[in-house]
Enzyme design. Structure first.
Site, PDB file in Angstrom:
ATOM      1  N   ASP A  49      43.249  30.937  44.849  1.00  0.00           N
ATOM      2  CA  ASP A  49      44.282  30.890  43.831  1.00  0.00           C
ATOM      3  C   ASP A  49      45.602  30.742  44.587  1.00  0.00           C
ATOM      4  OD1 ASP A  49      45.427  31.518  41.074  1.00  0.00           O
ATOM      5  OD2 ASP A  49      46.367  33.028  42.354  1.00  0.00           O
ATOM      6  N   ASP A  73      50.901  24.029  35.453  1.00  0.00           N
ATOM      7  CA  ASP A  73      50.444  24.828  34.318  1.00  0.00           C
ATOM      8  C   ASP A  73      49.051  24.375  33.905  1.00  0.00           C
ATOM      9  OD1 ASP A  73      50.228  26.530  32.193  1.00  0.00           O
ATOM     10  OD2 ASP A  73      51.756  25.556  30.970  1.00  0.00           O
TER      11      ASP A  73
END
Length: 97
Positions: A49, A73
């Site tokens: 991540d 996003d």
């Protein structure tokens, strides 16, 4: 799929690049692209991540010259998953040259 990473690494063999993705499919495509472009020597791929890696995974200070964000996003509305948010940008400061 790592297209931008492959292009950048191939056109700038004197620079080092790191691509970060959580999904194995994206990393596999990037690995194949780097190999086909002959750019595997100056690029590394990390399955992580990106926000967590920036916050906890990079110990070297002033290690980054530039950060490029291609999918800011990916979860469409889940604010906690967005890479461009104040705490993530703040974690970049000590890592930048």
């Amino acid at each position: 799929s790592g297209e931008a990473l492959c292009s950048l690494a191939a056109s700038h063999p004197d620079a080092d690049f790191v691509g970060v993705d959580w999904f194995r499919g994206g990393l596999a495509a990037a690995m194949q692209g780097l190999d086909e472009a002959g750019a595997a020597a100056n690029a590394r791929l990390v399955r992580a991540d990106a926000a967590t890696l920036l916050r906890d995974g990079l110990e070297a200070r002033r290690a980054l010259d530039e950060v490029l964000v291609f999918f800011p996003d990916p979860w469409r509305g889940s604010e906690g998953r967005r890479i461009v948010r104040p705490e993530v940008v703040q974690s970049l400061s000590p890592l930048m040259q």
